[in-house]
Design a protein around this motif. Structure first.
Motif, PDB file in Angstrom:
ATOM      1  N   GLU A  82      -8.042   6.827   3.408  1.00 55.98           N
ATOM      2  CA  GLU A  82      -7.869   6.550   4.830  1.00 55.98           C
ATOM      3  C   GLU A  82      -7.160   7.734   5.470  1.00 55.98           C
ATOM      4  O   GLU A  82      -6.149   8.208   4.926  1.00 55.98           O
ATOM      5  CB  GLU A  82      -7.016   5.278   4.966  1.00 55.98           C
ATOM      6  CG  GLU A  82      -7.192   4.553   6.272  1.00 55.98           C
ATOM      7  CD  GLU A  82      -6.407   3.251   6.260  1.00 55.98           C
ATOM      8  OE1 GLU A  82      -6.792   2.329   5.531  1.00 55.98           O
ATOM      9  OE2 GLU A  82      -5.397   3.177   6.973  1.00 55.98           O
ATOM     10  N   ARG A  84       0.853  -1.191   0.000  1.00 56.75           N
ATOM     11  CA  ARG A  84       0.000   0.000   0.000  1.00 56.75           C
ATOM     12  C   ARG A  84       0.886   1.237   0.000  1.00 56.75           C
ATOM     13  O   ARG A  84       1.774   1.364   0.829  1.00 56.75           O
ATOM     14  CB  ARG A  84      -0.898   0.017   1.224  1.00 56.75           C
ATOM     15  CG  ARG A  84      -1.967  -1.059   1.187  1.00 56.75           C
ATOM     16  CD  ARG A  84      -2.768  -1.091   2.456  1.00 56.75           C
ATOM     17  NE  ARG A  84      -3.811  -0.080   2.433  1.00 56.75           N
ATOM     18  CZ  ARG A  84      -4.019   0.793   3.407  1.00 56.75           C
ATOM     19  NH1 ARG A  84      -3.261   0.794   4.468  1.00 56.75           N
ATOM     20  NH2 ARG A  84      -4.987   1.667   3.319  1.00 56.75           N
ATOM     21  N   GLU A 139      -7.957   3.288  -1.773  1.00 59.20           N
ATOM     22  CA  GLU A 139      -8.754   3.464  -0.556  1.00 59.20           C
ATOM     23  C   GLU A 139      -8.432   4.829   0.020  1.00 59.20           C
ATOM     24  O   GLU A 139      -7.293   5.285  -0.089  1.00 59.20           O
ATOM     25  CB  GLU A 139      -8.380   2.412   0.502  1.00 59.20           C
ATOM     26  CG  GLU A 139      -8.769   1.002   0.143  1.00 59.20           C
ATOM     27  CD  GLU A 139      -8.213  -0.005   1.147  1.00 59.20           C
ATOM     28  OE1 GLU A 139      -7.359   0.379   1.971  1.00 59.20           O
ATOM     29  OE2 GLU A 139      -8.646  -1.155   1.093  1.00 59.20           O
ATOM     30  N   ASN A 169      -3.116   0.396  -3.547  1.00 61.30           N
ATOM     31  CA  ASN A 169      -2.668  -0.963  -3.203  1.00 61.30           C
ATOM     32  C   ASN A 169      -1.970  -1.592  -4.413  1.00 61.30           C
ATOM     33  O   ASN A 169      -2.608  -2.250  -5.242  1.00 61.30           O
ATOM     34  CB  ASN A 169      -3.849  -1.813  -2.748  1.00 61.30           C
ATOM     35  CG  ASN A 169      -3.372  -3.166  -2.238  1.00 61.30           C
ATOM     36  OD1 ASN A 169      -2.183  -3.489  -2.314  1.00 61.30           O
ATOM     37  ND2 ASN A 169      -4.287  -3.949  -1.732  1.00 61.30           N
ATOM     38  N   VAL A 222      -5.197   9.237  -0.094  1.00 61.27           N
ATOM     39  CA  VAL A 222      -5.472   8.132  -1.004  1.00 61.27           C
ATOM     40  C   VAL A 222      -4.358   7.104  -0.859  1.00 61.27           C
ATOM     41  O   VAL A 222      -3.173   7.435  -0.970  1.00 61.27           O
ATOM     42  CB  VAL A 222      -5.544   8.608  -2.470  1.00 61.27           C
ATOM     43  CG1 VAL A 222      -5.801   7.429  -3.408  1.00 61.27           C
ATOM     44  CG2 VAL A 222      -6.615   9.666  -2.641  1.00 61.27           C
ATOM     45  N   TYR A 223      -4.735   5.857  -0.600  1.00 59.78           N
ATOM     46  CA  TYR A 223      -3.773   4.759  -0.544  1.00 59.78           C
ATOM     47  C   TYR A 223      -3.953   3.906  -1.794  1.00 59.78           C
ATOM     48  O   TYR A 223      -5.074   3.545  -2.143  1.00 59.78           O
ATOM     49  CB  TYR A 223      -3.992   3.894   0.712  1.00 59.78           C
ATOM     50  CG  TYR A 223      -3.421   4.502   1.956  1.00 59.78           C
ATOM     51  CD1 TYR A 223      -4.063   5.558   2.585  1.00 59.78           C
ATOM     52  CD2 TYR A 223      -2.226   4.039   2.490  1.00 59.78           C
ATOM     53  CE1 TYR A 223      -3.530   6.125   3.723  1.00 59.78           C
ATOM     54  CE2 TYR A 223      -1.688   4.603   3.636  1.00 59.78           C
ATOM     55  CZ  TYR A 223      -2.342   5.650   4.245  1.00 59.78           C
ATOM     56  OH  TYR A 223      -1.811   6.213   5.377  1.00 59.78           O
ATOM     57  N   PRO A 263      -6.332  -1.000  -6.832  1.00 62.72           N
ATOM     58  CA  PRO A 263      -7.409  -0.518  -5.956  1.00 62.72           C
ATOM     59  C   PRO A 263      -6.939   0.696  -5.140  1.00 62.72           C
ATOM     60  O   PRO A 263      -5.758   0.764  -4.775  1.00 62.72           O
ATOM     61  CB  PRO A 263      -7.678  -1.704  -5.021  1.00 62.72           C
ATOM     62  CG  PRO A 263      -7.033  -2.882  -5.660  1.00 62.72           C
ATOM     63  CD  PRO A 263      -5.900  -2.357  -6.481  1.00 62.72           C
TER      64      PRO A 263
END
Ligand code: FES
Length: 167
Positions: free
Chosen positions: A131, A45, A129, A138, A135-136, A127
């Motif tokens: 958090e 990530r 996410e 993956n 923005v992370y 993908p």
């Protein structure tokens, strides 16, 4: 005599409780040590930018993820910069508004759709996410790009290609 027994019982219980605590601490430490470490570089990530910094249609390169972030119809997406033909890095061409591979001429829309060239599919994705306000990406979970013919972004080139020809 009775007092000696009470003291022995008390000490025995304290010893038992202490042993239980030590065993619990050892079990927790062992469990914690056996957990996989979070991967924070390419292959895991990758933390990038706040989502609000990516405007609709903008292309933001994230070198640590070897990817570009963009937003198409409000959807945030991370596109792998690795060409799906033979793996060259595919830069974004500002003048055409498309990704153009310098190796063999594959062209992809700003949404990663396959448009031309020898690449077998669109740009692969990762993908994303959100958090803690970031923005992370993956990068350990690559998603194959879409098949030729399916277009997320169906629009003409903005202008001349960086390779010198308009696709
Ligand atoms: S590596 Fe990109 S077109 Fe061949």
């Amino acid at each position: 005599m009775a007092e000696t027994m009470k003291r022995r019982t008390l000490l025995s219980r304290l010893w038992g409780a202490g042993t239980g605590l030590v065993a619990a601490a050892a079990a927790w430490t062992t469990w914690d040590l056996l957990q996989p470490l979070p991967t924070v570089g390419f292959g895991g990530r990758v933390r990038s930018v706040p989502p609000e910094t990516i405007a609709e249609g903008a292309i933001v390169e994230v070198p640590a993820a070897r990817a570009f972030l963009t937003k198409v119809d409000g959807e945030l997406m991370a596109l792998s910069e690795k060409c799906t033909h033979l793996g060259c890095r595919v830069p974004y061409c500002e003048s055409s508004g498309r990704f153009e591979c310098p190796c063999h001429g594959s062209v992809f829309s700003r949404g990663g759709d396959f448009l031309a060239g020898p690449a077998p599919r669109g740009m692969d994705r990762y993908p994303v996410e959100i958090e803690e306000g970031l923005v992370y990406i993956n990068t350990g979970d690559r998603i194959d790009g879409s098949a030729p013919g399916s277009l997320v972004v169906d629009e003409p080139a903005r202008g001349p290609a960086c390779a010198g020809e308009t696709h």
